[in-house]
Scaffold this motif. Structure first.
Motif, mmCIF file in Angstrom:
data_model
loop_
_atom_site.group_PDB
_atom_site.id
_atom_site.type_symbol
_atom_site.label_atom_id
_atom_site.label_comp_id
_atom_site.label_asym_id
_atom_site.label_seq_id
_atom_site.Cartn_x
_atom_site.Cartn_y
_atom_site.Cartn_z
ATOM 1 N N PRO A 77 0.829 -1.222 0.000
ATOM 2 C CA PRO A 77 0.000 0.000 0.000
ATOM 3 C C PRO A 77 0.855 1.261 0.000
ATOM 4 C CG PRO A 77 -0.738 -1.566 1.684
ATOM 5 C CD PRO A 77 0.592 -2.055 1.188
ATOM 6 N N ALA A 78 0.422 2.261 -0.748
ATOM 7 C CA ALA A 78 1.105 3.554 -0.757
ATOM 8 C C ALA A 78 0.715 4.334 0.501
ATOM 9 C CB ALA A 78 0.717 4.339 -2.003
ATOM 10 N N SER A 79 1.532 5.321 0.836
ATOM 11 C CA SER A 79 1.216 6.140 2.006
ATOM 12 C C SER A 79 0.153 7.164 1.640
ATOM 13 C CB SER A 79 2.477 6.858 2.494
ATOM 14 O OG SER A 79 3.036 7.635 1.447
ATOM 15 N N TYR A 107 -7.679 5.128 -2.624
ATOM 16 C CA TYR A 107 -8.462 3.966 -2.181
ATOM 17 C C TYR A 107 -9.085 3.225 -3.373
ATOM 18 C CZ TYR A 107 -12.504 1.607 0.014
ATOM 19 O OH TYR A 107 -13.445 0.699 0.415
ATOM 20 N N ILE A 108 -9.726 3.973 -4.278
ATOM 21 C CA ILE A 108 -10.362 3.353 -5.455
ATOM 22 C C ILE A 108 -9.320 2.722 -6.375
ATOM 23 C CG2 ILE A 108 -11.720 3.801 -7.540
ATOM 24 C CD1 ILE A 108 -13.345 3.869 -4.940
ATOM 25 N N ASN A 109 -8.239 3.473 -6.645
ATOM 26 C CA ASN A 109 -7.200 2.948 -7.543
ATOM 27 C C ASN A 109 -6.537 1.702 -6.978
ATOM 28 O OD1 ASN A 109 -7.392 4.797 -9.702
ATOM 29 N ND2 ASN A 109 -6.242 6.340 -8.542
ATOM 30 N N HIS A 110 -6.293 1.715 -5.664
ATOM 31 C CA HIS A 110 -5.670 0.547 -5.037
ATOM 32 C C HIS A 110 -6.590 -0.678 -5.134
ATOM 33 C CE1 HIS A 110 -2.892 -1.534 -2.336
ATOM 34 N NE2 HIS A 110 -3.959 -2.033 -1.743
ATOM 35 N N LEU A 111 -7.874 -0.476 -4.891
ATOM 36 C CA LEU A 111 -8.832 -1.589 -5.003
ATOM 37 C C LEU A 111 -8.873 -2.134 -6.423
ATOM 38 C CD1 LEU A 111 -11.844 -0.252 -2.883
ATOM 39 C CD2 LEU A 111 -10.353 -2.169 -2.293
ATOM 40 N N ARG A 112 -8.915 -1.247 -7.396
ATOM 41 C CA ARG A 112 -9.002 -1.674 -8.800
ATOM 42 C C ARG A 112 -7.754 -2.442 -9.241
ATOM 43 N NH1 ARG A 112 -11.411 3.768 -11.845
ATOM 44 N NH2 ARG A 112 -13.612 3.443 -11.291
ATOM 45 N N PHE A 127 -1.600 1.661 -12.947
ATOM 46 C CA PHE A 127 -1.037 0.323 -12.712
ATOM 47 C C PHE A 127 0.465 0.421 -12.436
ATOM 48 C CE2 PHE A 127 -1.767 -4.268 -13.247
ATOM 49 C CZ PHE A 127 -0.465 -4.727 -13.294
ATOM 50 N N LYS A 128 1.158 1.209 -13.254
ATOM 51 C CA LYS A 128 2.603 1.358 -13.073
ATOM 52 C C LYS A 128 2.921 2.098 -11.777
ATOM 53 C CE LYS A 128 6.847 2.727 -15.423
ATOM 54 N NZ LYS A 128 7.448 3.293 -16.647
ATOM 55 N N LYS A 129 2.083 3.085 -11.443
ATOM 56 C CA LYS A 129 2.315 3.855 -10.214
ATOM 57 C C LYS A 129 2.220 2.959 -8.990
ATOM 58 C CE LYS A 129 0.484 7.885 -7.709
ATOM 59 N NZ LYS A 129 -0.555 8.954 -7.717
ATOM 60 N N ILE A 130 1.280 2.021 -9.000
ATOM 61 C CA ILE A 130 1.039 1.166 -7.834
ATOM 62 C C ILE A 130 1.954 -0.054 -7.801
ATOM 63 C CG2 ILE A 130 -0.694 -0.342 -6.763
ATOM 64 C CD1 ILE A 130 -2.810 1.735 -7.606
ATOM 65 N N THR A 131 2.193 -0.683 -8.969
ATOM 66 C CA THR A 131 3.007 -1.916 -8.994
ATOM 67 C C THR A 131 4.461 -1.672 -9.375
ATOM 68 O OG1 THR A 131 2.549 -2.405 -11.333
ATOM 69 C CG2 THR A 131 0.962 -3.209 -9.707
#
Length: 517
Positions: free
Chosen positions: A373-375, A455-460, A498-502
């Motif tokens: 998870p991101a901060s 929150y939404i982006n992380h769930l998706r 996707f790239k930002k999170i993974t």
């Protein structure tokens, strides 16, 4: 013992007699007629021709048989097999200086290249095909020239009507010179259909109808491929006339034939146009149905197309290296260029290896531990929205009952995967949970450690990563389809998040996941 000898002798004589009397021309024509009716049946005859042609040293019929196998593969949307068989036909024809065979092979190469979007390569192949038979005034020569002119039509877009009309009419002229009336009429069907389609594009519907009538008059009842083409193109003409009900009727007839006889290439075109026609009618469920069917058909052929494109460029690279090798002795400058190129290639390979190792480590960690998870980041948009929202004290004191109610609502929201809805926003989610937006943001911040968008982006992204991990068929989907599944408005928005999170682009993540899973 004598009976066995006599039987063996009789069998040997029968086999020899059969091979001597094999009717190559008749069998080839039969296989050709079956290609437009039932490609699978045609394959049985073609395998027999290939076996006999190899034994009897008949390279011309061997080349033509491989050409027909290439054509059958094209009808099934198997791009790699189409190019493989065309290459075999071209090699055999070149070795035996058989011009018509080379023209046939170049025609299939060019047609398939055009379908793959390799328009330059397509044009080169089709022009080579014309060069091989430009001085051939036989029935076969006129047939091949007309077929190649028809294939040129794939290269042009809808704004290049004059070019389309010119090549279509050239095809008609060549076919009309054929003396064999049944074959002439059979070939004119495709030329008339193409003219009807082209005229429909520029709203000349009366002229278009006259050519469709001619095509229907000539097409045989059992020539399923051409009949599907005509029905589809008539449907397109009605669609251009803003008569979607009639368009749907003809598209459905064409789809029925294409589905029954495995004409995958034609099914892709028909389902795409059915989606458009149903949208014109306002029948959104059917429009969505055929949109999904079209995506599935495209996904089914995408691997074959990728292999075909890779092979095409691989062959071009091999040809380049061959030419480079031949000129090595006469050009020291090229030697220097090769050394530099190799050094660059080495650097690139080293970088790719390093990058793949990095990707592998990242994907392995995600595969084993999930997404980190991101901060929490303050979202200026939330602050701007709150200025017009319900007034709440600065320290946002929320009663335990309300806080529990919001958490329960978020649990239901997550378990029902409503976060993949394209229209989800902080405002409409707060309405659904019957709370104000500031309370919702405060609870998400406290318990999820995210702002609303995070929150939404992380769930998706977590959702689609889970699908990619556990359901391998998702790895075959195109990126824009994955974006649509997860509610993103565009391919780029999905890829960016996707790239930002993974840490990886979706295609790199999928490729690496295939290697470790």
């Amino acid at each position: 013992m004598k009976k066995k000898i006599i039987f063996f002798f009789f069998f040997a004589i029968s086999t020899f007699t059969f091979s001597q009397n094999f009717d190559f021309e008749g069998q080839y024509k039969y296989a050709r007629s079956l290609a437009s009716k039932n490609p699978d049946s045609s394959e049985i005859i073609l395998n027999s021709i290939i076996d006999s042609a190899q034994k009897k040293k008949q390279p011309n019929y061997l080349a033509k048989a491989y050409y027909l196998k290439s054509f059958n593969s094209y009808l099934k949307s198997d791009a790699k097999a189409t190019l493989d068989f065309a290459e075999k036909a071209l090699k055999i024809s070149s070795e035996n200086n058989y011009g018509p065979g080379k023209a046939l092979a170049y025609r299939m190469q060019g047609t398939q290249y055009a379908k793959l979007g390799l328009l330059k390569e397509a044009s080169q192949s089709l022009n080579k095909g014309l060069d091989e038979i430009k001085n051939n005034d036989s029935d076969e020569g006129h047939e091949l020239k007309g077929m190649i002119y028809n294939s040129f039509l794939i290269l042009f877009n809808e704004n290049e009507y004059q070019k389309k009309e010119s090549y279509s009419k050239n095809a008609v002229r060549e076919f009309q010179k054929i003396k064999n009336i049944p074959r002439r009429n059979e070939l004119l069907v495709s030329a008339y259909t193409n003219l009807g389609y082209n005229l429909s594009e520029v709203k000349k519907f009366n002229e278009a109808q006259s050519y469709f009538v001619k095509a229907l008059a000539f097409v045989g009842h059992d020539n399923h491929y051409l009949r599907a083409n005509i029905l589809h193109d008539i449907g397109f003409s009605f669609s251009q006339q803003n008569k979607p009900d009639s368009a749907v009727s003809y598209y459905q007839k064409a789809l029925k034939i294409a589905s029954q006889y495995g004409f995958s290439e034609k099914k892709i075109e028909i389902t795409k146009n059915l989606e458009t026609a149903y949208k014109q009618i306002g029948d959104l469920p059917n429009a969505q149905k055929y949109k999904l069917e079209n995506l599935e058909l495209k996904d089914n052929v995408s691997y074959s197309q990728k292999m075909a494109v890779d092979k095409t460029f691989s062959q071009k690279e091999e040809n380049f290296n061959k030419q480079l090798s031949e000129s090595y002795t006469t050009s020291k400058g090229l030697i220097t260029a090769c050394i530099i190129l190799l050094l660059i290639l080495g650097i690139i390979i080293f970088y790719i290896i390093h990058l793949r190792k990095k990707y592998k480590n990242t994907v392995t960690e995600i595969y084993e531990k999930g997404i980190t998870p991101a901060s929490y980041e303050a979202d200026p948009q939330e602050s701007a929205e709150d200025q017009t929202g319900i007034s709440v004290p600065a320290d946002i004191k929320i009663s335990p009952e309300v806080e529990g109610s919001i958490l329960l609502g978020l649990q239901v929201f997550e378990e029902s995967f409503d976060f993949n809805n394209k229209n989800i926003s902080r405002y409409n989610l707060s309405n659904t949970l019957n709370v104000n937006t500031k309370y919702l943001s405060a609870v998400i911040k406290k318990h999820k450690k995210f702002n609303f968008n995070q929150y939404i982006n992380h769930l998706r992204i977590n959702y689609i990563v889970d699908k990619l991990k556990n359901e391998p068929q998702y790895r075959k989907y195109k990126i824009n389809h994955l974006a649509e599944i997860t509610g993103y408005s565009s391919h780029s928005a999905f890829s960016l998040e996707f790239k930002k999170i993974t840490g990886l682009h979706p295609s790199a993540f999928i490729k690496t996941l295939d290697e470790i899973a």
